[in-house]
Design an enzyme around this catalytic site. Structure first.
Site, PDB file in Angstrom:
ATOM      1  N   GLY A  59      -8.895   2.584  15.043  1.00 14.61           N
ATOM      2  CA  GLY A  59     -10.412   3.077  14.721  1.00 14.61           C
ATOM      3  C   GLY A  59     -11.248   1.887  15.260  1.00 14.61           C
ATOM      4  N   GLU A  69      -8.842  -9.477  13.427  1.00 13.86           N
ATOM      5  CA  GLU A  69      -7.462  -8.882  12.851  1.00 13.86           C
ATOM      6  C   GLU A  69      -6.741  -9.952  12.293  1.00 13.86           C
ATOM      7  OE1 GLU A  69      -5.739  -5.861  12.752  1.00 13.86           O
ATOM      8  OE2 GLU A  69      -4.174  -7.140  11.975  1.00 13.86           O
ATOM      9  N   CYS A  79      -0.656   1.967  13.803  1.00 12.39           N
ATOM     10  CA  CYS A  79      -0.060   3.017  14.810  1.00 12.39           C
ATOM     11  C   CYS A  79       0.981   2.335  15.665  1.00 12.39           C
ATOM     12  CB  CYS A  79      -1.140   3.660  15.505  1.00 12.39           C
ATOM     13  SG  CYS A  79      -0.673   4.846  16.817  1.00 12.39           S
ATOM     14  N   CYS A 116       3.205   5.230  14.094  1.00 12.28           N
ATOM     15  CA  CYS A 116       3.354   6.155  14.842  1.00 12.28           C
ATOM     16  C   CYS A 116       4.315   5.895  16.275  1.00 12.28           C
ATOM     17  CB  CYS A 116       2.074   6.892  15.709  1.00 12.28           C
ATOM     18  SG  CYS A 116       0.519   6.382  14.806  1.00 12.28           S
ATOM     19  N   LYS A 135       7.877   4.330  14.963  1.00  8.76           N
ATOM     20  CA  LYS A 135       8.724   5.444  14.611  1.00  8.76           C
ATOM     21  C   LYS A 135       9.129   6.591  15.586  1.00  8.76           C
ATOM     22  CE  LYS A 135       6.349   9.130  13.759  1.00  8.76           C
ATOM     23  NZ  LYS A 135       5.241   9.632  12.968  1.00  8.76           N
ATOM     24  N   TYR A 168      -3.318  -4.208  24.203  1.00  8.40           N
ATOM     25  CA  TYR A 168      -4.631  -3.717  23.294  1.00  8.40           C
ATOM     26  C   TYR A 168      -5.582  -4.991  23.258  1.00  8.40           C
ATOM     27  CZ  TYR A 168      -3.808   0.587  21.053  1.00  8.40           C
ATOM     28  OH  TYR A 168      -3.558   1.903  20.941  1.00  8.40           O
ATOM     29  N   GLY A 181       8.007  12.737  -0.541  1.00  6.97           N
ATOM     30  CA  GLY A 181       8.350  14.044   0.090  1.00  6.97           C
ATOM     31  C   GLY A 181       7.123  14.359   1.265  1.00  6.97           C
ATOM     32  N   TYR A 223       5.263  13.217   5.070  1.00 10.26           N
ATOM     33  CA  TYR A 223       5.815  13.352   6.371  1.00 10.26           C
ATOM     34  C   TYR A 223       6.528  11.965   6.625  1.00 10.26           C
ATOM     35  CZ  TYR A 223       2.107  10.251   8.625  1.00 10.26           C
ATOM     36  OH  TYR A 223       1.133   9.223   8.805  1.00 10.26           O
ATOM     37  N   ILE A 224       6.325  10.801   5.936  1.00 10.51           N
ATOM     38  CA  ILE A 224       6.632   9.641   6.657  1.00 10.51           C
ATOM     39  C   ILE A 224       8.350   9.551   5.713  1.00 10.51           C
ATOM     40  CG2 ILE A 224       6.803   6.868   6.130  1.00 10.51           C
ATOM     41  CD1 ILE A 224       3.888   7.050   6.329  1.00 10.51           C
ATOM     42  N   GLU A 270      10.358  12.262   7.855  1.00 15.00           N
ATOM     43  CA  GLU A 270      10.858  11.311   9.195  1.00 15.00           C
ATOM     44  C   GLU A 270      11.981  10.431   9.049  1.00 15.00           C
ATOM     45  OE1 GLU A 270       6.710  12.300  11.620  1.00 15.00           O
ATOM     46  OE2 GLU A 270       6.850  10.360  10.625  1.00 15.00           O
ATOM     47  N   GLY A 283       3.255   7.611  -0.356  1.00 13.70           N
ATOM     48  CA  GLY A 283       2.052   7.661   0.033  1.00 13.70           C
ATOM     49  C   GLY A 283       1.162   6.282   0.355  1.00 13.70           C
ATOM     50  N   ASP A 292      -8.241   5.055   8.219  1.00 15.02           N
ATOM     51  CA  ASP A 292      -7.392   5.401   6.961  1.00 15.02           C
ATOM     52  C   ASP A 292      -8.335   4.660   5.829  1.00 15.02           C
ATOM     53  OD1 ASP A 292      -5.569   6.357   8.861  1.00 15.02           O
ATOM     54  OD2 ASP A 292      -4.117   5.344   8.088  1.00 15.02           O
ATOM     55  N   ALA A 328       1.643  16.848  13.422  1.00 10.88           N
ATOM     56  CA  ALA A 328       3.157  16.926  13.655  1.00 10.88           C
ATOM     57  C   ALA A 328       4.049  16.116  12.722  1.00 10.88           C
ATOM     58  CB  ALA A 328       3.413  16.398  15.190  1.00 10.88           C
ATOM     59  N   HIS A 337       8.479  32.269  30.582  1.00 15.75           N
ATOM     60  CA  HIS A 337       9.571  32.372  30.134  1.00 15.75           C
ATOM     61  C   HIS A 337      10.707  31.652  30.907  1.00 15.75           C
ATOM     62  CE1 HIS A 337      13.028  34.884  28.591  1.00 15.75           C
ATOM     63  NE2 HIS A 337      13.300  35.068  29.929  1.00 15.75           N
ATOM     64  N   GLU A 387       6.739  30.915  24.367  1.00 13.75           N
ATOM     65  CA  GLU A 387       6.535  32.222  24.454  1.00 13.75           C
ATOM     66  C   GLU A 387       6.446  33.220  23.366  1.00 13.75           C
ATOM     67  OE1 GLU A 387       8.988  34.752  26.969  1.00 13.75           O
ATOM     68  OE2 GLU A 387      10.717  33.074  26.722  1.00 13.75           O
TER      69      GLU A 387
HETATM   70  C1  LIG Z   1       5.409   4.749   9.401  1.00 10.17           C
HETATM   71  C2  LIG Z   1       3.902   5.604   9.636  1.00 10.17           C
HETATM   72  C3  LIG Z   1       4.128   6.719  10.788  1.00 10.17           C
HETATM   73  C4  LIG Z   1       2.912   7.278  11.164  1.00 10.17           C
HETATM   74  N1  LIG Z   1       2.910   8.011  12.084  1.00 10.17           N
HETATM   75  C5  LIG Z   1       1.836   8.532  12.511  1.00 10.17           C
HETATM   76  C6  LIG Z   1       1.842   9.773  13.739  1.00 10.17           C
HETATM   77  O1  LIG Z   1       3.036  10.089  14.013  1.00 10.17           O
HETATM   78  N2  LIG Z   1       0.796  10.292  14.213  1.00 10.17           N
HETATM   79  C7  LIG Z   1      -0.591   9.983  13.636  1.00 10.17           C
HETATM   80  O2  LIG Z   1      -1.502  10.548  14.254  1.00 10.17           O
HETATM   81  N3  LIG Z   1      -0.528   9.009  12.783  1.00 10.17           N
HETATM   82  C8  LIG Z   1       0.434   8.411  12.008  1.00 10.17           C
HETATM   83  N4  LIG Z   1       0.567   7.483  11.268  1.00 10.17           N
HETATM   84  C9  LIG Z   1      -1.064   7.168  10.879  1.00 10.17           C
HETATM   85  C10 LIG Z   1      -1.758   6.246  11.590  1.00 10.17           C
HETATM   86  O3  LIG Z   1      -0.963   4.919  11.796  1.00 10.17           O
HETATM   87  C11 LIG Z   1      -3.048   5.617  11.127  1.00 10.17           C
HETATM   88  O4  LIG Z   1      -3.706   6.848  10.706  1.00 10.17           O
HETATM   89  C12 LIG Z   1      -3.918   4.590  12.282  1.00 10.17           C
HETATM   90  O5  LIG Z   1      -3.219   3.436  12.304  1.00 10.17           O
HETATM   91  C13 LIG Z   1      -5.181   4.434  11.267  1.00 10.17           C
HETATM   92  O6  LIG Z   1      -5.863   3.583  11.991  1.00 10.17           O
HETATM   93  P1  LIG Z   1      -7.005   2.503  11.311  1.00 10.17           P
HETATM   94  O7  LIG Z   1      -7.713   2.115  12.618  1.00 10.17           O
HETATM   95  O8  LIG Z   1      -7.730   3.214  10.243  1.00 10.17           O
HETATM   96  O9  LIG Z   1      -6.212   1.550  10.490  1.00 10.17           O
HETATM   97  P2  LIG Z   1      -4.823   0.563  10.971  1.00 10.17           P
HETATM   98  O10 LIG Z   1      -4.268   1.162  12.384  1.00 10.17           O
HETATM   99  O11 LIG Z   1      -4.136   0.580   9.702  1.00 10.17           O
HETATM  100  O12 LIG Z   1      -5.682  -1.013  11.224  1.00 10.17           O
HETATM  101  C14 LIG Z   1      -6.060  -1.503  10.326  1.00 10.17           C
HETATM  102  C15 LIG Z   1      -6.035  -2.927  10.633  1.00 10.17           C
HETATM  103  O13 LIG Z   1      -6.914  -3.743   9.890  1.00 10.17           O
HETATM  104  C16 LIG Z   1      -6.084  -5.059   9.579  1.00 10.17           C
HETATM  105  N5  LIG Z   1      -6.826  -5.654   8.519  1.00 10.17           N
HETATM  106  C17 LIG Z   1      -6.727  -5.201   7.044  1.00 10.17           C
HETATM  107  N6  LIG Z   1      -7.566  -5.792   6.433  1.00 10.17           N
HETATM  108  C18 LIG Z   1      -7.963  -6.770   7.210  1.00 10.17           C
HETATM  109  C19 LIG Z   1      -9.147  -7.721   6.865  1.00 10.17           C
HETATM  110  N7  LIG Z   1      -9.623  -7.919   5.884  1.00 10.17           N
HETATM  111  N8  LIG Z   1      -9.500  -8.677   7.930  1.00 10.17           N
HETATM  112  C20 LIG Z   1      -8.978  -8.538   9.289  1.00 10.17           C
HETATM  113  N9  LIG Z   1      -7.935  -7.479   9.477  1.00 10.17           N
HETATM  114  C21 LIG Z   1      -7.691  -6.646   8.393  1.00 10.17           C
HETATM  115  C22 LIG Z   1      -4.615  -4.760   9.373  1.00 10.17           C
HETATM  116  O14 LIG Z   1      -3.941  -5.686   9.759  1.00 10.17           O
HETATM  117  C23 LIG Z   1      -4.653  -3.436  10.550  1.00 10.17           C
HETATM  118  O15 LIG Z   1      -3.932  -3.976  11.720  1.00 10.17           O
HETATM  119  C24 LIG Z   1       1.670   6.799  10.627  1.00 10.17           C
HETATM  120  C25 LIG Z   1       1.480   5.652   9.730  1.00 10.17           C
HETATM  121  C26 LIG Z   1       2.685   5.221   9.330  1.00 10.17           C
HETATM  122  C27 LIG Z   1       2.552   4.349   8.289  1.00 10.17           C
END
Ligand SMILES: Cc1cc2nc3c(=O)[nH]c(=O)nc-3n(C[C@H](O)[C@H](O)[C@H](O)COP(=O)(O)OP(=O)(O)OC[C@H]3O[C@@H](n4cnc5c(N)ncnc54)[C@H](O)[C@@H]3O)c2cc1C
Length: 460
Positions: free
Chosen positions: A16, A35, A43, A48, A51, A99, A177, A179-180, A183, A263, A304, A342, A437, A442
């Site tokens: 995000g 960061e 992710c 993601c 994984k 990135y 229980g 998705y993580i 998986e 969770g 998140d 998924a 097909h 299908e």
């Molecule tokens: C094992 C696993 C598998 C997943 N598989 C999927 C999937 O298959 N498909 C899918 O869509 N989603 C999946 N997800 C969920 C997905 O990763 C998250 O929904 C997504 O990364 C959320 O993005 P975000 O930007 O909200 O936060 P994040 O990607 O978590 O980024 C937040 C960032 O903020 C940084 N941060 C935190 N606090 C501070 C601070 N105070 N100062 C500076 N930096 C800070 C953290 O280090 C982190 O890098 C999975 C998650 C996990 C754990």
């Protein structure tokens, strides 16, 4: 001197935060992003992407077995965990660099530092530096939860550590229980470990369609994963190199690794939210409106940390919408309905829209169409597996309101079906679509016979 050092300060370089920073900069804003760990966030670094790479690795074993039915004789195969992890880490490092480069190219200045709010317009970095910003975006994501503090919890790992185990554990107990949990059960089992999944609820994957949950559980068990429900790990004991997971029912399981996937918690603590007047919602995440505005006028939150729909594409969409709303002159709310999802379990799940239970609770009439069959590939491979496809239809309007698949390719199928659902396609539209097909998908356009129909019972 300008009142603010930057127009936007983004806390968190995940899905995000990175999207929001880049788009805001493209709209002309002066943007800084902090960061604290690695650019790309959950992710890319420990969600993601790594994984899915492990999921791919875990599926080769079955492919090698299946090949025999198609005439292949393969030499004895062996698996090396260290090679997989090293190659995965190389790819993650490449993505992290990509990135960072994207942000630099967009003109975003970055700080490798923790950042916290001092007030509604001031962000403080770990070295004490203070940055004044017209707007702040909190995109700090979430962290794995370990649930209740049980004795020996320090011996358990979360998904974060699972990506960096020094070797493949021979016996794994997974508590959870969601998705993580399922998986990782598939990953470890596919790579050759003995896996036991322990879940306190009645059945795995709460929130998914009941037929899907049942189907996955049956197939997981058929493929050798032990699933214990209505129970939890109550204590963990270490005996030298091995662990013993004591279950609430009294039994214990010996293991080399106990993983908790119960969770995730939004990263809201010690962020200075109180000082900045940012409120937490009932769901434990930062409370926001449909434009991701928090209770403080200059502060927004996406992804998140808001605990809405915790998926990468949703965090990206929210970040983009925030940047368009605040810096692009185009107020954009994010639609959180019909988000496809998924589960990269074995077998895979794809789902979009309402489950049967949700539809029956909300709609006056619900029609169900279901197909369960052995996929063509299994006819020669002999693999003991079946595919489940299910459509949930609003009986009054004919609209397809839910589409669910379990089986190979389910996620890819549902990504496309999600377009039809979003466009409010009806069952008649599905029927009018020519089948492709021979495919599994299908069946979605050839289900002619209703499996069940329900009228909502009048409320008493
Ligand atoms: C094992 C696993 C598998 C997943 N598989 C999927 C999937 O298959 N498909 C899918 O869509 N989603 C999946 N997800 C969920 C997905 O990763 C998250 O929904 C997504 O990364 C959320 O993005 P975000 O930007 O909200 O936060 P994040 O990607 O978590 O980024 C937040 C960032 O903020 C940084 N941060 C935190 N606090 C501070 C601070 N105070 N100062 C500076 N930096 C800070 C953290 O280090 C982190 O890098 C999975 C998650 C996990 C754990």
């Amino acid at each position: 001197m300008p009142e603010y050092d930057v127009d936007l300060f983004v806390i968190g370089g995940g899905s995000g935060g990175v999207r929001a920073a880049r788009i805001a900069a493209q709209h002309g804003a002066r943007v800084m992003l902090a960061e604290e760990y690695r650019m790309g966030g959950t992710c890319v670094i420990r969600g993601c992407v790594p994984k899915k790479l492990l999921v791919y690795a875990s599926r080769f074993h079955a492919e090698f077995e299946d090949a025999a039915g198609f005439g292949w004789t393969l030499p004895h195969s062996s698996f090396d965990w260290a090679t997989l992890i090293a190659n995965k880490d190389k790819e993650i490092a490449r993505l992290e660099a990509a990135y960072t480069a994207t942000l630099q190219k967009a003109g975003v200045s970055t700080a490798k530092s923790r950042a916290v709010l001092a007030d509604g317009h001031t962000v403080q970095l770990a070295n004490g530096e203070r940055v004044r910003a017209a707007y702040v975006l909190i995109a700090t994501g979430g962290t794995p939860s370990y649930g209740d503090q049980i004795p020996g919890i320090e011996h358990a790992i979360s998904s974060n550590e699972a990506f960096h185990l020094p070797e493949l554990p021979r016996r794994v107990v997974i508590q959870g229980g969601g998705y993580i949990a399922v998986e990782f059960a598939g990953i470890f089992a596919g790579l050759g470990a003995q896996v036991t999944l322990v879940y306190r609820g009645e059945n795995i994957l709460r929130g998914f369609d009941d037929d899907v949950r049942q189907h996955l559980r049956m197939d997981m068990e058929r493929h050798g994963i032990r699933v214990i429900t209505g129970c939890k790990v109550a204590a963990i004991e270490r005996h030298g190199a091995h662990l013993s997971a004591h279950l609430s029912g009294g039994n214990h399981i010996s293991a080399d690794c106990v993983m908790f996937a119960v969770g995730r918690l939004p990263n809201v603590s010690k962020l200075g939210l109180k000082e900045a007047g940012v409120e937490i919602g009932k769901n434990g995440g930062i409370a926001v409106d449909e434009y991701s505005r928090t209770s403080s006028a200059s502060i927004y939150a996406v992804g998140d940390v808001t605990n809405r729909v915790n998926l990468t594409p949703v965090a990206i969409r929210e970040g983009h919408a925030f940047a368009d709303s605040v810096f692009g002159g185009k107020p954009t709310a994010v639609d959180h309905t019909n988000v496809p999802t998924a589960v990269f379990s074995d077998p895979e799940i794809g789902a979009v829209g309402l489950t049967e239970a949700e539809a029956r609770a909300r709609l006056a009439h619900t029609d169900i169409y279901k197909a369960m069959f052995r996929p063509l590939k299994a006819m020669l491979s002999g693999r003991d597996t079946t595919v489940l496809l299910k459509l949930v239809v609003d009986g009054a309007t004919g609209r397809v309101v839910g589409c669910h698949a379990v089986g190979e390719g389910a996620a890819e199928m549902i990504q496309m079906a999600a377009i039809a659902i979003k466009m409010r396609a009806t069952k008649a539209d599905f029927d009018a679509t020519m089948a492709l097909h021979p495919t599994t998908g299908e069946e979605f356009v050839t289900m002619r016979t209703r499996t069940a129909t329900y009228a909502r019972e009048a409320a008493e």
